[in-house]
Design a protein around this motif. Structure first.
Motif, short mmCIF file in Angstrom:
data_model
loop_
_atom_site.label_atom_id
_atom_site.label_comp_id
_atom_site.label_asym_id
_atom_site.label_seq_id
_atom_site.Cartn_x
_atom_site.Cartn_y
_atom_site.Cartn_z
N ASP A 33 0.87 -1.16 0.00
CA ASP A 33 0.00 0.00 0.00
C ASP A 33 0.92 1.22 0.00
OD1 ASP A 33 0.95 0.20 2.62
OD2 ASP A 33 -0.96 -0.33 3.54
N LEU A 34 0.36 2.41 0.08
CA LEU A 34 1.19 3.62 0.02
C LEU A 34 2.17 3.69 1.19
CD1 LEU A 34 1.90 6.17 -1.49
CD2 LEU A 34 0.05 7.34 -0.27
N LYS A 35 1.75 3.29 2.38
CA LYS A 35 2.63 3.32 3.56
C LYS A 35 3.84 2.42 3.36
CE LYS A 35 2.87 1.97 8.37
NZ LYS A 35 2.31 1.09 9.36
N THR A 38 6.19 3.84 0.49
CA THR A 38 7.02 4.97 0.89
C THR A 38 8.10 4.55 1.89
OG1 THR A 38 5.40 5.64 2.57
CG2 THR A 38 5.28 6.75 0.45
N ALA A 68 -2.34 2.92 -5.12
CA ALA A 68 -1.49 4.02 -4.64
C ALA A 68 -0.06 3.54 -4.41
CB ALA A 68 -2.06 4.62 -3.36
N GLY A 69 0.10 2.34 -3.87
CA GLY A 69 1.43 1.78 -3.64
C GLY A 69 2.14 1.48 -4.94
N ASP A 71 1.57 2.87 -7.89
CA ASP A 71 1.89 4.14 -8.54
C ASP A 71 3.13 4.78 -7.93
OD1 ASP A 71 -0.31 3.89 -10.21
OD2 ASP A 71 -1.56 5.29 -9.08
N TYR A 72 3.21 4.76 -6.60
CA TYR A 72 4.37 5.34 -5.93
C TYR A 72 5.65 4.60 -6.31
CZ TYR A 72 7.34 7.36 -2.36
OH TYR A 72 8.35 8.01 -1.72
#
Length: 127
Positions: A33-35, A38, A68-69, A71-72
């Motif tokens: 996921d995004l967390k 990152t 989101a993950g 994409d990041y």
């Protein structure tokens, strides 16, 4: 979190440098996921200390991803990478990898492999 010059580990992954290639391995049952994205990118960039490397990324520990993950990782995840070889061996990983490469379009050359030796041969072209 454990840090050393030759090895680094956080909650989601471990990475190390050998023969001018950065080896990156997701831990079992990881959900991107995004967390998570990152966290692993930030830690990898600090570990590399400003030096770009070809990256052998073992994604066999990933069980699912969120947009989101992905994409990041496709954008910011390419910072300080010369090329990426994704290692997978399960059908779920193949689906995730193929989706990531075709839909998210990483900003550096990225290929999918089932054999580490083939991925290393590909990545050595970028040293």
């Amino acid at each position: 979190m454990i840090a050393a010059h030759d090895f680094y580990e956080n909650e989601y992954a471990r990475f190390w440098i050998a023969d001018k290639i950065l080896f990156f391995e997701y831990k079992p049952n990881t959900v991107i996921d995004l967390k998570v994205a990152t966290s692993v990118v930030t830690d990898r960039i600090h570990f590399q200390n400003g030096r770009p490397f070809p990256v052998l990324c073992d994604i066999r520990g990933i069980i699912s991803t969120e947009k989101a993950g992905r994409d990041y990782l496709a954008q910011s995840g390419s910072i300080l990478t010369l090329a990426v070889g994704l290692i997978m061996d399960e059908k779920v990983s193949l689906t995730i990898s193929d989706f990531y490469v075709k839909i998210n379009k990483p900003t550096v050359p990225t290929k999918i492999f089932t054999k580490q030796e083939e991925a290393l041969t590909y990545l050595k072209e970028f040293i």
